[in-house]
Scaffold this motif. Sequence first.
Motif, PDB file in Angstrom:
ATOM      1  N   GLN A  75      36.590 -30.647  10.878  1.00  0.00           N
ATOM      2  CA  GLN A  75      35.283 -30.114  10.493  1.00  0.00           C
ATOM      3  C   GLN A  75      34.212 -31.329  10.520  1.00  0.00           C
ATOM      4  OE1 GLN A  75      35.152 -27.827   6.845  1.00  0.00           O
ATOM      5  NE2 GLN A  75      37.230 -28.118   6.711  1.00  0.00           N
ATOM      6  N   THR A  76      32.935 -30.875  10.680  1.00  0.00           N
ATOM      7  CA  THR A  76      32.043 -32.196  10.581  1.00  0.00           C
ATOM      8  C   THR A  76      31.169 -31.639   9.347  1.00  0.00           C
ATOM      9  OG1 THR A  76      31.551 -32.049  12.938  1.00  0.00           O
ATOM     10  CG2 THR A  76      29.789 -32.872  11.431  1.00  0.00           C
ATOM     11  N   LYS A  77      30.987 -32.839   8.425  1.00  0.00           N
ATOM     12  CA  LYS A  77      30.165 -32.597   7.274  1.00  0.00           C
ATOM     13  C   LYS A  77      29.047 -33.324   7.251  1.00  0.00           C
ATOM     14  CE  LYS A  77      33.390 -30.144   5.406  1.00  0.00           C
ATOM     15  NZ  LYS A  77      33.131 -28.677   4.976  1.00  0.00           N
ATOM     16  N   LYS A  78      27.982 -33.055   6.570  1.00  0.00           N
ATOM     17  CA  LYS A  78      26.726 -33.835   6.413  1.00  0.00           C
ATOM     18  C   LYS A  78      26.603 -34.232   4.918  1.00  0.00           C
ATOM     19  CE  LYS A  78      24.276 -31.362   9.848  1.00  0.00           C
ATOM     20  NZ  LYS A  78      24.997 -29.965  10.046  1.00  0.00           N
ATOM     21  N   LEU A  79      26.222 -35.616   4.827  1.00  0.00           N
ATOM     22  CA  LEU A  79      25.816 -36.389   3.465  1.00  0.00           C
ATOM     23  C   LEU A  79      24.349 -36.677   3.563  1.00  0.00           C
ATOM     24  CD1 LEU A  79      28.592 -38.933   2.960  1.00  0.00           C
ATOM     25  CD2 LEU A  79      28.907 -36.222   2.527  1.00  0.00           C
ATOM     26  N   VAL A  80      23.641 -36.147   2.765  1.00  0.00           N
ATOM     27  CA  VAL A  80      22.256 -36.606   2.459  1.00  0.00           C
ATOM     28  C   VAL A  80      21.949 -37.248   1.322  1.00  0.00           C
ATOM     29  CG1 VAL A  80      19.771 -35.485   2.473  1.00  0.00           C
ATOM     30  CG2 VAL A  80      21.632 -34.644   4.074  1.00  0.00           C
ATOM     31  N   PHE A  81      21.288 -38.197   1.556  1.00  0.00           N
ATOM     32  CA  PHE A  81      20.571 -39.280   0.501  1.00  0.00           C
ATOM     33  C   PHE A  81      19.325 -39.187   0.642  1.00  0.00           C
ATOM     34  CE2 PHE A  81      24.694 -40.541   1.944  1.00  0.00           C
ATOM     35  CZ  PHE A  81      25.494 -40.640   0.988  1.00  0.00           C
ATOM     36  N   SER A  82      18.537 -38.795  -0.637  1.00  0.00           N
ATOM     37  CA  SER A  82      17.075 -38.551  -0.512  1.00  0.00           C
ATOM     38  C   SER A  82      16.512 -40.021  -0.538  1.00  0.00           C
ATOM     39  CB  SER A  82      16.753 -37.885  -1.941  1.00  0.00           C
ATOM     40  OG  SER A  82      16.856 -38.557  -3.004  1.00  0.00           O
ATOM     41  N   GLY A  83      17.024 -41.091  -1.039  1.00  0.00           N
ATOM     42  CA  GLY A  83      16.337 -42.448  -1.485  1.00  0.00           C
ATOM     43  C   GLY A  83      15.295 -42.057  -2.339  1.00  0.00           C
ATOM     44  N   ASP A  84      14.425 -42.510  -2.611  1.00  0.00           N
ATOM     45  CA  ASP A  84      13.327 -42.422  -3.404  1.00  0.00           C
ATOM     46  C   ASP A  84      12.258 -41.653  -2.834  1.00  0.00           C
ATOM     47  OD1 ASP A  84      14.573 -43.811  -5.263  1.00  0.00           O
ATOM     48  OD2 ASP A  84      13.104 -45.382  -5.699  1.00  0.00           O
ATOM     49  N   LEU A  85      11.827 -40.362  -3.033  1.00  0.00           N
ATOM     50  CA  LEU A  85      10.938 -39.583  -2.475  1.00  0.00           C
ATOM     51  C   LEU A  85       9.665 -39.880  -3.102  1.00  0.00           C
ATOM     52  CD1 LEU A  85      13.161 -36.071  -2.698  1.00  0.00           C
ATOM     53  CD2 LEU A  85      12.766 -37.736  -0.595  1.00  0.00           C
ATOM     54  N   GLY A  86       8.652 -39.664  -2.040  1.00  0.00           N
ATOM     55  CA  GLY A  86       6.895 -39.960  -2.416  1.00  0.00           C
ATOM     56  C   GLY A  86       6.617 -38.933  -2.642  1.00  0.00           C
ATOM     57  N   ARG A  87       5.174 -38.987  -2.809  1.00  0.00           N
ATOM     58  CA  ARG A  87       4.306 -37.651  -3.119  1.00  0.00           C
ATOM     59  C   ARG A  87       3.939 -36.874  -1.817  1.00  0.00           C
ATOM     60  NH1 ARG A  87       1.738 -38.511  -7.789  1.00  0.00           N
ATOM     61  NH2 ARG A  87       2.031 -36.227  -7.758  1.00  0.00           N
ATOM     62  N   GLY A 105      -1.154 -40.419 -12.281  1.00  0.00           N
ATOM     63  CA  GLY A 105      -0.973 -39.930 -11.006  1.00  0.00           C
ATOM     64  C   GLY A 105      -0.862 -41.047  -9.785  1.00  0.00           C
ATOM     65  N   LEU A 106      -0.932 -42.282 -10.162  1.00  0.00           N
ATOM     66  CA  LEU A 106      -0.764 -43.302  -9.053  1.00  0.00           C
ATOM     67  C   LEU A 106       0.740 -43.651  -8.730  1.00  0.00           C
ATOM     68  CD1 LEU A 106      -3.467 -45.756  -9.782  1.00  0.00           C
ATOM     69  CD2 LEU A 106      -3.502 -44.341  -7.960  1.00  0.00           C
ATOM     70  N   SER A 107       1.673 -42.913  -9.301  1.00  0.00           N
ATOM     71  CA  SER A 107       3.183 -43.136  -8.973  1.00  0.00           C
ATOM     72  C   SER A 107       3.524 -43.026  -7.705  1.00  0.00           C
ATOM     73  CB  SER A 107       4.004 -42.360  -9.903  1.00  0.00           C
ATOM     74  OG  SER A 107       5.244 -42.349  -9.662  1.00  0.00           O
ATOM     75  N   ALA A 108       4.481 -43.578  -6.973  1.00  0.00           N
ATOM     76  CA  ALA A 108       4.889 -43.371  -5.602  1.00  0.00           C
ATOM     77  C   ALA A 108       6.041 -42.470  -5.659  1.00  0.00           C
ATOM     78  CB  ALA A 108       5.254 -44.764  -5.113  1.00  0.00           C
ATOM     79  N   HIS A 109       6.492 -42.044  -6.773  1.00  0.00           N
ATOM     80  CA  HIS A 109       7.729 -41.204  -6.844  1.00  0.00           C
ATOM     81  C   HIS A 109       7.304 -39.734  -6.998  1.00  0.00           C
ATOM     82  CE1 HIS A 109      10.999 -43.834  -7.468  1.00  0.00           C
ATOM     83  NE2 HIS A 109      10.420 -44.434  -8.127  1.00  0.00           N
ATOM     84  N   ALA A 110       7.773 -38.860  -6.381  1.00  0.00           N
ATOM     85  CA  ALA A 110       7.765 -37.397  -6.483  1.00  0.00           C
ATOM     86  C   ALA A 110       7.831 -36.963  -7.918  1.00  0.00           C
ATOM     87  CB  ALA A 110       8.679 -36.601  -5.612  1.00  0.00           C
TER      88      ALA A 110
END
Length: 466
Positions: A179-191, A402-407
Amino acid sequence: MNVTAKFLGGSGAVTGSKYLIDIGDFEFLVDCGLFQGPKELRERNWDKFPMPVDQMEAIILTHAHLDHIGYLPKLVKQGYRGPIYCTEATAELAKILLLDSGKLQEEEAEYARKKGYSRHEDPQPLYTMEDAEAVFPLFVPQPFDKPYSIHPRITVTHFHAGHILGASIVKVVIQGDHQTKKLVFSGDLGRYHDPILLPPTPIPKADILWIESTYGNKKTPTTKPEDELARAILDTFDRDGLVIIPAFAVGRTQLLMYHLYQLMEKGKIPKVPIFLDSPMAIDATKLYLDFHTDHRLSAMLEEENEHPFKHPQLHYFQKQEQSRSLNDFRGKAIIISASGMATGGRVLHHLFHHLPHEKNGVIIVGYQAEGTRGRRLQEGEPTLRIYGLDVPVNSKIYQIEGLSAHADQEELMEWAEGFSDKPKLVFVVHGEKESSEALAFKLKEELGWNTVIPQYLESFVLFEGI
């Protein structure tokens, strides 16, 4: 083929991100972050790495903040010689940040030795600038949106995450025997509506997902952050005070420069000197000119004579003597200096000299991790320990959310809703306990996701016999 994951950081805290993936004949690390914040976390940086370094064959980076890349010099110092894959802008930013980190650690060790406030007789830096430079030849920069191979069974793709220049969501595709499997890493998400950076890319499918939860329990106020920024500045100027803004050199500083330029041009704040006192931030700002397709400012930056990063009020301070000249500055001005959580850097000198004065203002513009000086200011502590002395906090402290770089929580959920299929397992990482628990609960309740909050050094079997 079995696939396992071990959490070497970024679990139970917003720091030290390191996720070790083992497919049996190949082990690789996603992110290689420095632990920051409380002493018990920082001491982990000095622990022996929990696996033989020469067994690890590749590292993939999501972005260039130190809590995701800052352990690289220590790892290379211990013998790692494999490739370090990341986006092109991340490689350039990482060089700037790692050199600065090495320099700061050398300086802090020397200062502690000189002043005698370390419990060690001969305090040593975790690593030096020379150690940082040893990392650079290992970078293998990659473009966005184009798959590349790190092993005959593994391909990797970087997608835009927002957050900072070059930041990426990382998709890892593992080809098993069956089988093929997918791993996804969000890292840090922005706005989603950041005026400078692109929004996070929706990812349709993942078997296993790592999702950050820095602001997993927070909703950003709907008020415009630039208006709040203007109010804090005008309030301080009414007292004939000086504004100090501790800001991360990469991302937050450039966003502040954008907003301050706009506020001055629109007449919402007076045109006063802005001192950008951070060599690293100055170097990082230049990269926005090099990587036009990684952000939204390309049209603005084409105005050669004047734009957010070049105008008469803006003064770049590279040299130490320029920085020191601000110690005795009195009057209306804005100083932007790193570090963003006041854990080190030139901003400490400005806080040391200006915090005792009631007329001044300190504007907190981003996330402040537990145990940092920024968090102590945020929580209203009456003194702040700097260079072994308790400095009275008499300046007014402002908080701009509101100036955060994080979602925030709603934006994290919006990104999660972009998956057309439910991931089989979701690791909620890179958040303090309350944030991770709040996001994990919301993902489970609203999307029916199987969420887990991993603990430090915990291991999981992701797939068996694929």
